[in-house]
Design a protein around this motif. Structure first.
Motif, short mmCIF file in Angstrom:
data_model
loop_
_atom_site.label_atom_id
_atom_site.label_comp_id
_atom_site.label_asym_id
_atom_site.label_seq_id
_atom_site.Cartn_x
_atom_site.Cartn_y
_atom_site.Cartn_z
N GLN B 1 6.76 -12.16 -2.60
CA GLN B 1 7.25 -11.14 -1.66
C GLN B 1 6.67 -9.79 -2.03
O GLN B 1 6.83 -9.31 -3.16
CB GLN B 1 8.77 -11.09 -1.73
CG GLN B 1 9.40 -10.11 -0.77
CD GLN B 1 10.92 -10.22 -0.77
OE1 GLN B 1 11.48 -11.18 -1.28
NE2 GLN B 1 11.58 -9.24 -0.20
N VAL B 2 5.99 -9.17 -1.07
CA VAL B 2 5.32 -7.90 -1.35
C VAL B 2 6.33 -6.79 -1.54
O VAL B 2 7.31 -6.67 -0.79
CB VAL B 2 4.37 -7.55 -0.18
CG1 VAL B 2 3.76 -6.17 -0.40
CG2 VAL B 2 3.28 -8.61 -0.03
N GLN B 3 6.11 -5.98 -2.58
CA GLN B 3 6.93 -4.81 -2.83
C GLN B 3 6.01 -3.62 -3.07
O GLN B 3 4.89 -3.77 -3.58
CB GLN B 3 7.80 -5.01 -4.06
CG GLN B 3 8.97 -5.96 -3.87
CD GLN B 3 9.85 -6.00 -5.11
OE1 GLN B 3 9.38 -6.27 -6.21
NE2 GLN B 3 11.14 -5.72 -4.93
N LEU B 4 6.50 -2.44 -2.73
CA LEU B 4 5.80 -1.20 -3.04
C LEU B 4 6.64 -0.46 -4.07
O LEU B 4 7.81 -0.15 -3.83
CB LEU B 4 5.62 -0.34 -1.79
CG LEU B 4 4.83 -0.98 -0.64
CD1 LEU B 4 4.73 -0.01 0.54
CD2 LEU B 4 3.45 -1.40 -1.09
N VAL B 18 0.82 17.82 -6.88
CA VAL B 18 1.52 16.63 -7.33
C VAL B 18 0.77 15.41 -6.81
O VAL B 18 0.21 15.43 -5.70
CB VAL B 18 2.99 16.61 -6.83
CG1 VAL B 18 3.08 16.47 -5.31
CG2 VAL B 18 3.79 15.50 -7.51
N LYS B 19 0.74 14.35 -7.62
CA LYS B 19 0.10 13.10 -7.21
C LYS B 19 1.09 11.97 -7.40
O LYS B 19 1.55 11.72 -8.52
CB LYS B 19 -1.17 12.85 -8.03
CG LYS B 19 -2.05 11.74 -7.48
CD LYS B 19 -3.40 11.71 -8.19
CE LYS B 19 -4.37 10.71 -7.56
NZ LYS B 19 -5.70 10.75 -8.20
N VAL B 20 1.45 11.32 -6.32
CA VAL B 20 2.43 10.24 -6.34
C VAL B 20 1.70 8.92 -6.13
O VAL B 20 0.81 8.82 -5.29
CB VAL B 20 3.48 10.45 -5.24
CG1 VAL B 20 4.53 9.33 -5.27
CG2 VAL B 20 4.16 11.81 -5.39
N SER B 21 2.07 7.91 -6.89
CA SER B 21 1.43 6.60 -6.77
C SER B 21 2.35 5.59 -6.12
O SER B 21 3.58 5.73 -6.13
CB SER B 21 0.96 6.09 -8.13
OG SER B 21 2.07 5.78 -8.95
N CYS B 22 1.73 4.53 -5.59
CA CYS B 22 2.46 3.50 -4.86
C CYS B 22 1.73 2.18 -5.12
O CYS B 22 0.65 1.94 -4.56
CB CYS B 22 2.45 3.84 -3.37
SG CYS B 22 3.03 2.57 -2.23
N LYS B 23 2.31 1.34 -5.97
CA LYS B 23 1.64 0.09 -6.37
C LYS B 23 2.18 -1.09 -5.58
O LYS B 23 3.39 -1.29 -5.50
CB LYS B 23 1.81 -0.14 -7.87
CG LYS B 23 1.08 -1.38 -8.37
CD LYS B 23 1.17 -1.50 -9.88
CE LYS B 23 0.52 -2.80 -10.37
NZ LYS B 23 -0.92 -2.87 -10.00
N THR B 24 1.28 -1.86 -5.03
CA THR B 24 1.65 -3.08 -4.31
C THR B 24 1.77 -4.22 -5.30
O THR B 24 0.86 -4.47 -6.09
CB THR B 24 0.60 -3.44 -3.26
OG1 THR B 24 0.46 -2.36 -2.34
CG2 THR B 24 1.01 -4.69 -2.49
N ILE B 112 7.17 -2.51 5.19
CA ILE B 112 7.60 -2.51 3.79
C ILE B 112 7.49 -1.09 3.27
O ILE B 112 6.47 -0.43 3.47
CB ILE B 112 6.75 -3.47 2.94
CG1 ILE B 112 6.91 -4.91 3.45
CG2 ILE B 112 7.16 -3.40 1.46
CD1 ILE B 112 5.99 -5.91 2.78
N TRP B 113 8.55 -0.65 2.59
CA TRP B 113 8.62 0.73 2.12
C TRP B 113 8.82 0.76 0.60
O TRP B 113 9.48 -0.11 0.04
CB TRP B 113 9.78 1.46 2.78
CG TRP B 113 9.62 1.68 4.25
CD1 TRP B 113 9.62 0.73 5.23
CD2 TRP B 113 9.43 2.93 4.92
NE1 TRP B 113 9.44 1.31 6.46
CE2 TRP B 113 9.34 2.66 6.31
CE3 TRP B 113 9.34 4.26 4.48
CZ2 TRP B 113 9.14 3.66 7.25
CZ3 TRP B 113 9.16 5.26 5.43
CH2 TRP B 113 9.05 4.97 6.79
N GLY B 114 8.28 1.80 -0.02
CA GLY B 114 8.57 2.04 -1.42
C GLY B 114 9.98 2.60 -1.56
O GLY B 114 10.64 2.91 -0.57
N GLN B 115 10.41 2.75 -2.80
CA GLN B 115 11.78 3.21 -3.06
C GLN B 115 11.92 4.73 -2.91
O GLN B 115 13.04 5.24 -2.92
CB GLN B 115 12.24 2.78 -4.47
CG GLN B 115 11.77 3.65 -5.62
CD GLN B 115 10.38 3.35 -6.12
OE1 GLN B 115 9.55 2.76 -5.43
NE2 GLN B 115 10.10 3.78 -7.34
N GLY B 116 10.82 5.43 -2.77
CA GLY B 116 10.86 6.88 -2.62
C GLY B 116 10.66 7.58 -3.95
O GLY B 116 11.08 7.10 -5.01
N THR B 117 10.00 8.73 -3.91
CA THR B 117 9.77 9.57 -5.08
C THR B 117 10.23 10.98 -4.74
O THR B 117 9.74 11.58 -3.79
CB THR B 117 8.27 9.60 -5.45
OG1 THR B 117 7.86 8.29 -5.84
CG2 THR B 117 8.02 10.58 -6.59
#
Lengths: 110, 123
Positions: B1-4, B18-24, B112-117
């Motif tokens: 199951q894909v997650q971000l 600022v640099k925010v990352s998002c890993k699949t 699909i969404w990341g949890q937020g930063t």
């Protein structure tokens, strides 16, 4: 790129149906069959409820339905339940790889 | 199951970047587009921009043009969003989201969404 226009709030009693409108232009809502709707509890990740105007992702209740007429898209929630209380946002593709969200609607279950 | 999975909260000074990352993780969706969406306190969702790998292009909302850069590292399945010249109004929760568009039509919706930063800009 102006935000799509949604009513600030909509309310209904349990079991009732409510409809949220989302008005754009011929450059976004009216120009593409790519309107999506999201349920959002603040601080949590938004949840996709409708894509391509009227398609429901797997796992989304059939109480949620979407439609479009001209430059206005709509989300209808039938059989309103307490758990439906949340913010709802529409979003439309708007040419050249761009998207635009709606202003958001707070749904209250009375 | 894909997650971000996104990087952690940041506190930045006005004028900095600022640099925010998002890993699949959990699947192979490196060819899917990734968009960035933010929500400032008391405000709605706002699309900032997105990167479509099969097109190799990034597109940005006019409001953020010149200040935001979205990129990806396919070797690590990670997307990045860098926002420069930060001001207090950039204080917001930043989300990455996967575009479910396919090879034929790469634009669709965000499934699909990341949890937020959380990014806080304060002196």
């Amino acid at each position: 790129q102006s935000a799509l226009t949604q009513p600030a709030s909509v309310s209904g009693s349990p079991g009732q149906s409510i409809t949220i409108s989302c008005t754009g232009t011929s450059s976004d809502v009216g120009g593409y069959n790519l309107v999506s709707w999201y349920q959002h509890h603040p601080g949590k990740a938004p949840k996709l409820m409708i894509h391509e105007g009227s398609k429901r992702p797997s796992g989304v209740s059939n109480r949620f339905s979407g439609s479009k007429s001209g430059n206005t898209a709509s989300l209808t929630i039938s059989g309103l339940q307490a758990e439906d209380e949340a913010d709802y946002y529409c979003c439309s593709y708007a040419r050249s790889g761009l998207y635009v969200f709606g202003t958001g609607t707070k749904v209250t279950v009375l | 199951q894909v997650q971000l999975v996104q990087s952690g909260a940041e506190v930045k000074k006005p004028g900095s970047s600022v640099k925010v990352s998002c890993k699949t993780s959990g699947g192979t969706s490196s060819r899917s587009g990734i968009s960035w969406v933010r929500q400032a306190p008391g405000q709605g969702l706002k699309w900032m921009g997105g990167f479509i790998p099969i097109l190799g292009t990034a597109n940005y909302a006019q409001e953020f043009q010149g200040r935001v850069t979205i990129s990806t590292d396919e070797s690590t399945s990670t997307a990045y969003m860098e926002l420069s010249s930060l001001r207090s109004e950039d204080t917001a929760l930043y989300y990455c989201a996967r575009d479910m568009g396919g090879a034929m039509v790469p634009f669709n919706a965000f499934d699909i969404w990341g949890q937020g930063t959380m990014v806080i800009v304060a002196s």
